[in-house]
Design an enzyme around this catalytic site. Structure first.
Site, PDB file in Angstrom:
ATOM      1  N   GLY A  47       0.825  -1.222   0.000  1.00 15.89           N
ATOM      2  CA  GLY A  47       0.000   0.000   0.000  1.00 15.89           C
ATOM      3  C   GLY A  47       0.846   1.253   0.000  1.00 15.89           C
ATOM      4  N   ILE A  48       2.036   1.176  -0.597  1.00 23.54           N
ATOM      5  CA  ILE A  48       2.976   2.319  -0.526  1.00 23.54           C
ATOM      6  C   ILE A  48       2.480   3.522  -1.326  1.00 23.54           C
ATOM      7  N   THR A  49       1.610   3.287  -2.333  1.00 28.09           N
ATOM      8  CA  THR A  49       1.111   4.418  -3.125  1.00 28.09           C
ATOM      9  C   THR A  49      -0.025   5.159  -2.417  1.00 28.09           C
TER      10      THR A  49
ATOM     11  N   LEU B 286      -1.694  -8.405  -2.936  1.00 27.77           N
ATOM     12  CA  LEU B 286      -2.065  -9.140  -1.718  1.00 27.77           C
ATOM     13  C   LEU B 286      -2.860 -10.403  -2.027  1.00 27.77           C
TER      14      LEU B 286
ATOM     15  N   SER C 150      -9.879   0.224   0.950  1.00 28.79           N
ATOM     16  CA  SER C 150     -10.054   0.977   2.200  1.00 28.79           C
ATOM     17  C   SER C 150     -11.265   1.909   2.218  1.00 28.79           C
TER      18      SER C 150
ATOM     19  N   TYR D 250     -14.861  -8.709  -3.064  1.00 32.20           N
ATOM     20  CA  TYR D 250     -13.499  -8.242  -3.355  1.00 32.20           C
ATOM     21  C   TYR D 250     -12.861  -7.637  -2.101  1.00 32.20           C
TER      22      TYR D 250
ATOM     23  N   SER E 252      -8.484  -1.095  12.040  1.00 34.69           N
ATOM     24  CA  SER E 252      -9.246   0.151  11.919  1.00 34.69           C
ATOM     25  C   SER E 252     -10.279   0.319  13.023  1.00 34.69           C
TER      26      SER E 252
ATOM     27  N   GLU F 210     -13.052   1.332  12.474  1.00 37.45           N
ATOM     28  CA  GLU F 210     -14.341   0.893  11.921  1.00 37.45           C
ATOM     29  C   GLU F 210     -14.775  -0.432  12.535  1.00 37.45           C
TER      30      GLU F 210
ATOM     31  N   TYR G 240     -16.369  -3.692   4.747  1.00 37.59           N
ATOM     32  CA  TYR G 240     -14.980  -3.275   5.029  1.00 37.59           C
ATOM     33  C   TYR G 240     -14.611  -3.582   6.474  1.00 37.59           C
TER      34      TYR G 240
ATOM     35  N   LYS H 169     -11.862  -6.121   8.172  1.00 30.52           N
ATOM     36  CA  LYS H 169     -10.783  -5.664   9.071  1.00 30.52           C
ATOM     37  C   LYS H 169     -10.801  -6.432  10.392  1.00 30.52           C
TER      38      LYS H 169
HETATM   39  P1  NAP Z   1      -5.335   4.120   0.767  1.00 29.33           P
HETATM   40  O1  NAP Z   1      -4.828   5.501   0.549  1.00 29.33           O
HETATM   41  O2  NAP Z   1      -6.667   3.708   0.220  1.00 29.33           O
HETATM   42  O3  NAP Z   1      -4.219   3.122   0.178  1.00 29.33           O
HETATM   43  C1  NAP Z   1      -4.485   1.760  -0.028  1.00 29.33           C
HETATM   44  C2  NAP Z   1      -3.262   1.140  -0.694  1.00 29.33           C
HETATM   45  O4  NAP Z   1      -3.504  -0.258  -0.860  1.00 29.33           O
HETATM   46  C3  NAP Z   1      -2.948   1.691  -2.087  1.00 29.33           C
HETATM   47  O5  NAP Z   1      -1.543   1.782  -2.212  1.00 29.33           O
HETATM   48  C4  NAP Z   1      -3.468   0.601  -3.006  1.00 29.33           C
HETATM   49  O6  NAP Z   1      -2.807   0.564  -4.240  1.00 29.33           O
HETATM   50  C5  NAP Z   1      -3.118  -0.630  -2.188  1.00 29.33           C
HETATM   51  N1  NAP Z   1      -3.846  -1.837  -2.551  1.00 29.33           N
HETATM   52  C6  NAP Z   1      -5.195  -2.004  -2.593  1.00 29.33           C
HETATM   53  N2  NAP Z   1      -5.492  -3.270  -2.912  1.00 29.33           N
HETATM   54  C7  NAP Z   1      -4.315  -3.922  -3.078  1.00 29.33           C
HETATM   55  C8  NAP Z   1      -3.968  -5.243  -3.399  1.00 29.33           C
HETATM   56  N3  NAP Z   1      -4.897  -6.173  -3.649  1.00 29.33           N
HETATM   57  N4  NAP Z   1      -2.648  -5.581  -3.464  1.00 29.33           N
HETATM   58  C9  NAP Z   1      -1.694  -4.652  -3.232  1.00 29.33           C
HETATM   59  N5  NAP Z   1      -1.972  -3.373  -2.930  1.00 29.33           N
HETATM   60  C10 NAP Z   1      -3.259  -3.014  -2.858  1.00 29.33           C
HETATM   61  O7  NAP Z   1      -5.353   3.757   2.327  1.00 29.33           O
HETATM   62  P2  NAP Z   1      -4.698   4.556   3.570  1.00 29.33           P
HETATM   63  O8  NAP Z   1      -5.637   5.611   4.011  1.00 29.33           O
HETATM   64  O9  NAP Z   1      -3.288   4.887   3.250  1.00 29.33           O
HETATM   65  O10 NAP Z   1      -4.773   3.422   4.686  1.00 29.33           O
HETATM   66  C11 NAP Z   1      -3.729   2.461   4.815  1.00 29.33           C
HETATM   67  C12 NAP Z   1      -4.283   1.230   5.520  1.00 29.33           C
HETATM   68  O11 NAP Z   1      -4.761   1.597   6.802  1.00 29.33           O
HETATM   69  C13 NAP Z   1      -5.453   0.550   4.834  1.00 29.33           C
HETATM   70  O12 NAP Z   1      -5.344  -0.842   5.087  1.00 29.33           O
HETATM   71  C14 NAP Z   1      -6.678   1.093   5.529  1.00 29.33           C
HETATM   72  O13 NAP Z   1      -7.747   0.187   5.440  1.00 29.33           O
HETATM   73  C15 NAP Z   1      -6.129   1.221   6.930  1.00 29.33           C
HETATM   74  N6  NAP Z   1      -6.732   2.266   7.772  1.00 29.33           N
HETATM   75  C16 NAP Z   1      -6.800   3.541   7.313  1.00 29.33           C
HETATM   76  C17 NAP Z   1      -7.303   4.535   8.142  1.00 29.33           C
HETATM   77  C18 NAP Z   1      -7.355   5.972   7.688  1.00 29.33           C
HETATM   78  O14 NAP Z   1      -8.075   6.747   8.340  1.00 29.33           O
HETATM   79  N7  NAP Z   1      -6.625   6.361   6.649  1.00 29.33           N
HETATM   80  C19 NAP Z   1      -7.712   4.210   9.449  1.00 29.33           C
HETATM   81  C20 NAP Z   1      -7.607   2.891   9.882  1.00 29.33           C
HETATM   82  C21 NAP Z   1      -7.090   1.925   9.037  1.00 29.33           C
HETATM   83  P3  NAP Z   1      -3.334   1.379  -5.565  1.00 29.33           P
HETATM   84  O15 NAP Z   1      -2.584   2.686  -5.543  1.00 29.33           O
HETATM   85  O16 NAP Z   1      -2.961   0.485  -6.663  1.00 29.33           O
HETATM   86  O17 NAP Z   1      -4.819   1.556  -5.395  1.00 29.33           O
HETATM   87  O1  F7E Z   2     -16.494   8.877   6.073  1.00 29.34           O
HETATM   88  C1  F7E Z   2     -19.736  10.608   6.389  1.00 29.34           C
HETATM   89  C2  F7E Z   2     -19.753   9.096   6.282  1.00 29.34           C
HETATM   90  O2  F7E Z   2     -15.445   7.900   4.034  1.00 29.34           O
HETATM   91  C3  F7E Z   2     -16.531   9.523   7.318  1.00 29.34           C
HETATM   92  C4  F7E Z   2     -11.342   5.005   6.000  1.00 29.34           C
HETATM   93  O3  F7E Z   2     -10.024   5.479   5.990  1.00 29.34           O
HETATM   94  O4  F7E Z   2     -11.644   5.755   8.246  1.00 29.34           O
HETATM   95  C5  F7E Z   2     -12.176   5.853   6.945  1.00 29.34           C
HETATM   96  O5  F7E Z   2     -13.510   5.387   6.912  1.00 29.34           O
HETATM   97  C6  F7E Z   2     -17.952   9.872   7.674  1.00 29.34           C
HETATM   98  C7  F7E Z   2     -18.965   8.725   7.518  1.00 29.34           C
HETATM   99  O6  F7E Z   2     -14.336   7.631   6.297  1.00 29.34           O
HETATM  100  C8  F7E Z   2     -19.995  11.890   3.024  1.00 29.34           C
HETATM  101  O7  F7E Z   2     -21.101   8.593   6.275  1.00 29.34           O
HETATM  102  C9  F7E Z   2     -20.991  12.217   4.930  1.00 29.34           C
HETATM  103  O8  F7E Z   2     -19.803   8.683   8.643  1.00 29.34           O
HETATM  104  O9  F7E Z   2     -14.289   9.804   5.204  1.00 29.34           O
HETATM  105  P1  F7E Z   2     -15.118   8.596   5.287  1.00 29.34           P
HETATM  106  P2  F7E Z   2     -14.771   6.344   7.137  1.00 29.34           P
HETATM  107  O10 F7E Z   2     -15.934   5.656   6.553  1.00 29.34           O
HETATM  108  O11 F7E Z   2     -14.853   6.759   8.561  1.00 29.34           O
HETATM  109  C10 F7E Z   2     -11.638   4.429   8.797  1.00 29.34           C
HETATM  110  C11 F7E Z   2     -11.017   4.494  10.163  1.00 29.34           C
HETATM  111  C12 F7E Z   2     -11.013   3.435   7.889  1.00 29.34           C
HETATM  112  O12 F7E Z   2     -10.443   2.458   8.341  1.00 29.34           O
HETATM  113  C13 F7E Z   2     -11.349   3.551   6.438  1.00 29.34           C
HETATM  114  O13 F7E Z   2     -10.397   2.855   5.637  1.00 29.34           O
HETATM  115  O14 F7E Z   2     -18.409  10.903   6.802  1.00 29.34           O
HETATM  116  N1  F7E Z   2     -20.021  11.288   5.122  1.00 29.34           N
HETATM  117  N2  F7E Z   2     -20.989  12.592   3.645  1.00 29.34           N
HETATM  118  C14 F7E Z   2     -19.396  11.072   3.964  1.00 29.34           C
HETATM  119  N3  F7E Z   2     -18.353  10.247   3.655  1.00 29.34           N
HETATM  120  C15 F7E Z   2     -17.918  10.256   2.384  1.00 29.34           C
HETATM  121  N4  F7E Z   2     -16.871   9.460   2.050  1.00 29.34           N
HETATM  122  N5  F7E Z   2     -18.498  11.050   1.423  1.00 29.34           N
HETATM  123  C16 F7E Z   2     -19.541  11.884   1.690  1.00 29.34           C
HETATM  124  O15 F7E Z   2     -20.031  12.578   0.815  1.00 29.34           O
END
Ligand code: NAP
Ligand code: F7E
Length: 324
Positions: A8-10, A57, A82, A93, A123, A125, A147, A151
């Protein structure tokens, strides 16, 4: 020199973690899946200093090969599908990538070198329809989306491989964390990008779903430090990483619009199509264990984070459109 492999480096976190590890003198490898038009936006500035390895993955052999090439001391498994919304339309998927993908990586470690330290990106979540406020490491899970269900599997398979095979495997239960590199689908970036476009006269309205949902939002640059710290401890463990504060989507919108002197009520339109089939109403984490055991603390406040994102989007859009 220590070596690390980041899946997930990108993505948002992968790019910040790569920067952090490079600054600590690591040799950094990134697993990059094949896509028709690859996006290197988050890591273009790092490409001379990291090594990308093709893999997915979903493909165990490619993970074994990535470990053979990189010979890592540490693996950070950040790859996942994610985006919560799309996990309903791509439920199976999401399970393959975000749940079974974790097993594939753990199996690759077990088969090749069980001494590799492993970080799993779990997460908040997973807490979903929360059974306790604030949420801590022992709060029971109640996932509310495919999702989140995937997780929960990823979390428990990580714990299970630690207990079954003695792997140094840690699960970081991270609450929402954001940055100027956040994907445009997520609500913070959707809002800051729209605010910048509205301010520059390029957009008129912003369609959003649930404005009442509350999240514990932190800064991604702070959170990747916690990932690294977890793998530097004497014993593997699981940690909640959060700010200890929660804000509604409405508060997020207010802060973002008011930063550029606009009244959000004139631009934001609620769209029922953007409501989720099952919502997570409130997330609020207590990072006490991480503070005490890892010495970790968030540094960027919510207001600073949102302003940073709005400013960054203003600059990016001006640069693209040549607006002064
Ligand atoms: P992100 O920006 O959506 O990045 C996801 C990465 O996973 C991208 O590099 C993507 O590659 C890669 N990927 C997806 N499917 C893959 C596969 N089958 N094989 C190899 N690589 C794959 O996510 P992030 O916000 O950086 O989050 C990083 C991790 O933390 C995720 O696992 C997410 O679920 C978890 N997480 C995030 C948050 C948050 O708030 N950001 C909170 C809790 C947990 P492409 O560039 O090719 O799409
Ligand atoms: O939504 C509300 C939506 O998509 C936050 C991922 O990184 O964090 C992320 O998941 C809230 C939700 O993030 C819109 O209903 C309202 O209540 O930014 P979000 P998320 O679902 O909390 C967790 C920790 C992860 O692990 C996940 O990978 O915002 N909301 N209006 C909306 N959300 C989106 N996306 N778009 C709207 O228009």
């Amino acid at each position: 020199m220590k070596k690390a492999l980041i899946t997930g480096i990108t993505g948002q976190d992968g790019s910040y973690l790569a920067e952090l590890l490079l600054s600590k003198g690591y040799k950094v490898f990134g697993l990059k899946r094949r896509t028709a038009t690859p996006s290197f936006e988050n890591i273009s500035h790092l490409l001379d200093n990291i090594e990308l390895i093709s893999g997915d993955l979903l493909d165990l052999a490619s993970l074994i090969e990535a470990i053979r090439i990189s010979q890592p001391d540490e693996i950070y498994n950040l790859a996942a599908q994610s985006f919560v919304t799309d996990s309903w339309s791509q439920s199976a998927y999401t399970g393959h990538a975000s749940a079974l993908g974790v097993t594939n990586m753990l199996e690759a470690i077990r088969i090749t070198n069980p001494n590799i330290r492993f970080y799993q990106a779990s997460s908040s979540e997973m807490f979903g329809k929360v059974l306790e406020i604030p949420q801590i490491e022992t709060t029971p899970f109640y996932p509310r989306s495919p999702y989140a269900v995937s997780k929960v599997y990823g979390h428990w398979i990580t714990v299970n491989y630690r207990e079954s095979y003695g792997l140094f495997a840690c699960s970081g239960i991270l609450f929402n964390h954001e940055s100027p590199r956040r994907g445009y689908d997520f609500v913070t970036r959707k809002v800051t990008d729209a605010v910048a476009k509205i301010k520059l006269g390029l957009q008129k309205e912003l369609f959003l779903g649930n404005l009442d949902a509350k999240r514990d939002w932190g800064y991604a640059g702070d959170y990747v430090k916690a990932m690294w710290l977890m793998l530097q401890q004497n014993k593997p463990d699981d940690f909640v990483i959060a700010t200890g504060e929660t804000r509604s989507v409405k508060e997020l919108v207010e802060v973002a619009f008011s930063h550029v002197g606009l009244d959000w009520t004139k631009y934001v339109v609620q769209d029922p199509k953007l409501m989720r089939p099952a919502e997570v109403d409130l997330l609020l984490g207590n990072p006490k264990k991480a503070e005490e055991k890892l010495g970790w603390k968030p540094e960027v406040s919510f207001d600073e984070l949102i302003k940073m994102m709005v400013e960054s989007d203003l600059e990016k859009i001006k640069a693209k459109k040549y607006i002064k």
